[in-house]
Design an enzyme around this catalytic site. Structure first.
Site, PDB file in Angstrom:
ATOM      1  N   SER A  25       0.825  -1.220   0.000  1.00 24.31           N
ATOM      2  CA  SER A  25       0.000   0.000   0.000  1.00 24.31           C
ATOM      3  C   SER A  25       0.858   1.268   0.000  1.00 24.31           C
ATOM      4  O   SER A  25       0.490   2.273  -0.624  1.00 24.31           O
ATOM      5  CB  SER A  25      -0.976   0.002   1.177  1.00 24.31           C
ATOM      6  OG  SER A  25      -0.315   0.196   2.402  1.00 24.31           O
ATOM      7  N   ASN A  26       2.003   1.243   0.663  1.00 22.21           N
ATOM      8  CA  ASN A  26       2.895   2.417   0.596  1.00 22.21           C
ATOM      9  C   ASN A  26       3.466   2.570  -0.809  1.00 22.21           C
ATOM     10  O   ASN A  26       3.599   3.688  -1.316  1.00 22.21           O
ATOM     11  CB  ASN A  26       4.020   2.300   1.628  1.00 22.21           C
ATOM     12  CG  ASN A  26       3.571   2.800   2.993  1.00 22.21           C
ATOM     13  OD1 ASN A  26       3.380   3.996   3.185  1.00 22.21           O
ATOM     14  ND2 ASN A  26       3.382   1.875   3.928  1.00 22.21           N
ATOM     15  N   MET A  43      10.593  -6.489   4.293  1.00 20.28           N
ATOM     16  CA  MET A  43      10.677  -7.098   5.623  1.00 20.28           C
ATOM     17  C   MET A  43      11.945  -7.922   5.855  1.00 20.28           C
ATOM     18  O   MET A  43      11.952  -8.806   6.692  1.00 20.28           O
ATOM     19  CB  MET A  43       9.432  -7.959   5.874  1.00 20.28           C
ATOM     20  CG  MET A  43       8.126  -7.187   5.813  1.00 20.28           C
ATOM     21  SD  MET A  43       8.080  -5.764   6.923  1.00 20.28           S
ATOM     22  CE  MET A  43       7.828  -6.601   8.477  1.00 20.28           C
ATOM     23  N   ARG A  44      13.007  -7.658   5.131  1.00 20.85           N
ATOM     24  CA  ARG A  44      14.281  -8.350   5.375  1.00 20.85           C
ATOM     25  C   ARG A  44      15.262  -7.377   6.003  1.00 20.85           C
ATOM     26  O   ARG A  44      15.332  -6.210   5.582  1.00 20.85           O
ATOM     27  CB  ARG A  44      14.903  -8.835   4.057  1.00 20.85           C
ATOM     28  CG  ARG A  44      14.057  -9.764   3.248  1.00 20.85           C
ATOM     29  CD  ARG A  44      13.874 -11.113   3.875  1.00 20.85           C
ATOM     30  NE  ARG A  44      15.132 -11.821   4.099  1.00 20.85           N
ATOM     31  CZ  ARG A  44      15.225 -12.938   4.830  1.00 20.85           C
ATOM     32  NH1 ARG A  44      14.160 -13.448   5.418  1.00 20.85           N
ATOM     33  NH2 ARG A  44      16.380 -13.539   4.966  1.00 20.85           N
ATOM     34  N   HIS A  84       8.598   3.541   8.662  1.00 21.90           N
ATOM     35  CA  HIS A  84       8.443   2.661   9.821  1.00 21.90           C
ATOM     36  C   HIS A  84       7.201   3.087  10.602  1.00 21.90           C
ATOM     37  O   HIS A  84       6.999   4.282  10.841  1.00 21.90           O
ATOM     38  CB  HIS A  84       9.686   2.745  10.716  1.00 21.90           C
ATOM     39  CG  HIS A  84       9.588   1.846  11.914  1.00 21.90           C
ATOM     40  ND1 HIS A  84       9.764   0.478  11.825  1.00 21.90           N
ATOM     41  CD2 HIS A  84       9.278   2.110  13.213  1.00 21.90           C
ATOM     42  CE1 HIS A  84       9.582  -0.053  13.026  1.00 21.90           C
ATOM     43  NE2 HIS A  84       9.284   0.905  13.877  1.00 21.90           N
ATOM     44  N   ASP A 135      15.925   0.363  11.724  1.00 21.86           N
ATOM     45  CA  ASP A 135      14.966   1.372  12.185  1.00 21.86           C
ATOM     46  C   ASP A 135      15.654   2.511  12.938  1.00 21.86           C
ATOM     47  O   ASP A 135      15.191   2.969  13.993  1.00 21.86           O
ATOM     48  CB  ASP A 135      13.862   0.726  13.045  1.00 21.86           C
ATOM     49  CG  ASP A 135      13.073  -0.304  12.264  1.00 21.86           C
ATOM     50  OD1 ASP A 135      12.971  -0.161  11.029  1.00 21.86           O
ATOM     51  OD2 ASP A 135      12.574  -1.274  12.868  1.00 21.86           O
TER      52      ASP A 135
HETATM   53  C1  GRF Z   1       3.819  -0.490   6.749  1.00 14.22           C
HETATM   54  O1  GRF Z   1       3.151  -0.306   7.956  1.00 14.22           O
HETATM   55  C2  GRF Z   1       5.232   0.020   6.835  1.00 14.22           C
HETATM   56  O2  GRF Z   1       5.364   1.118   7.678  1.00 14.22           O
HETATM   57  C3  GRF Z   1       5.971  -1.148   7.403  1.00 14.22           C
HETATM   58  O3  GRF Z   1       5.385  -2.271   6.821  1.00 14.22           O
HETATM   59  C4  GRF Z   1       4.043  -1.973   6.446  1.00 14.22           C
HETATM   60  C5  GRF Z   1       3.954  -2.271   4.985  1.00 14.22           C
HETATM   61  O4  GRF Z   1       2.668  -2.095   4.467  1.00 14.22           O
HETATM   62  N1  GRF Z   1       7.397  -1.022   7.157  1.00 14.22           N
HETATM   63  P1  GRF Z   1       2.467  -1.963   2.902  1.00 14.22           P
HETATM   64  O5  GRF Z   1       3.110  -3.206   2.278  1.00 14.22           O
HETATM   65  O6  GRF Z   1       3.124  -0.701   2.433  1.00 14.22           O
HETATM   66  O7  GRF Z   1       0.988  -1.952   2.702  1.00 14.22           O
END
Ligand code: GRF
Length: 215
Positions: free
Chosen positions: A15-16, A88-89, A107, A143
């Site tokens: 989504s981001n 997520m790595r 984050h 982070d």
């Molecule tokens: C988001 O909350 C971002 O801050 C975190 O992982 C999540 C990813 O969501 N690092 P998306 O894949 O962007 O929907």
């Protein structure tokens, strides 16, 4: 100002990434790369006509091998900016240093509070009154790194992890494209320490950093 090329790294929902694609940044989104073949964000990238590829971490013996392959995939696009969007790595120091000062992360907490996972549940459990999200440059400590933008929400006594996550995510979708735009427009400079400067001013004073508390 050189038109920037951006590579976005994802692992899941995307989504981001979609917010970045929708933002019509003054840049070319050269590629979206996922470490998971089943990431839903890959379909979104395809729908937006953005080239996408997968570097599956499970195909590599360890982190250094995966990161080398990922760097090769990223460098194929010669990006000025790498955006981690739910990637997520944990990245090796070598990878992070290769993209020093040109890799951002979003984050879901007000760093330095709650680095790591399960930030919303931890915020609820800790009873904090204000929670939010942070865009920061990536440094070898996870982070961590110079803060570019933050946005806050008020935590309600009745808040669940899910409710809080939803409100914070809406702010993520606002501040990440904004921060990427600052980079693309060459408006960021680094102070010797502390937050990044935007237009020569501390980013903690920048307009979108603290949208009005949402309730
Ligand atoms: C988001 O909350 C971002 O801050 C975190 O992982 C999540 C990813 O969501 N690092 P998306 O894949 O962007 O929907």
């Amino acid at each position: 100002m050189t038109a920037k090329r951006i590579v976005i790294l994802i692992s899941g929902r995307g989504s981001n990434m979609e917010a970045l694609l929708d933002a019509r940044l003054p840049a070319a989104i050269a590629a979206v790369i996922s470490n998971r073949p089943d990431a839903a964000g890959l379909d979104i990238a395809r729908r937006h006509g953005v080239p996408s590829s997968v570097v599956d971490h499970r195909q590599f013996a360890g982190r250094p091998e995966f990161d080398s392959a990922l760097a090769a995939a990223v460098d194929r696009h010669a990006p000025h900016l790498v955006l981690l969007a739910g990637f997520m790595r944990v990245l090796t120091q070598a990878f992070v240093e290769r993209y020093s000062r040109r890799m951002l992360n979003i984050h879901p907490s007000l760093l330095p509070a709650f680095p790591g996972l399960h930030t919303h549940a931890r915020a609820v459990a800790a009873g904090v009154r204000i929670h939010g999200c942070t865009v920061h440059f990536v440094t070898p400590t996870v982070d961590h790194g110079p803060i570019v933008a933050q946005a806050a929400v008020a935590v309600q006594p009745t808040d669940t992890e899910e409710a809080l996550a939803e409100r914070v995510l809406a702010l993520e979708h606002r501040i990440y494209p904004e921060a990427a735009r600052w980079f693309c427009e060459d408006r960021m400079t680094f102070a010797s320490e502390g937050p990044v400067l935007i237009d020569g001013v501390s980013s903690s004073l920048a307009p979108l950093v603290s949208p009005a508390l949402d309730r």
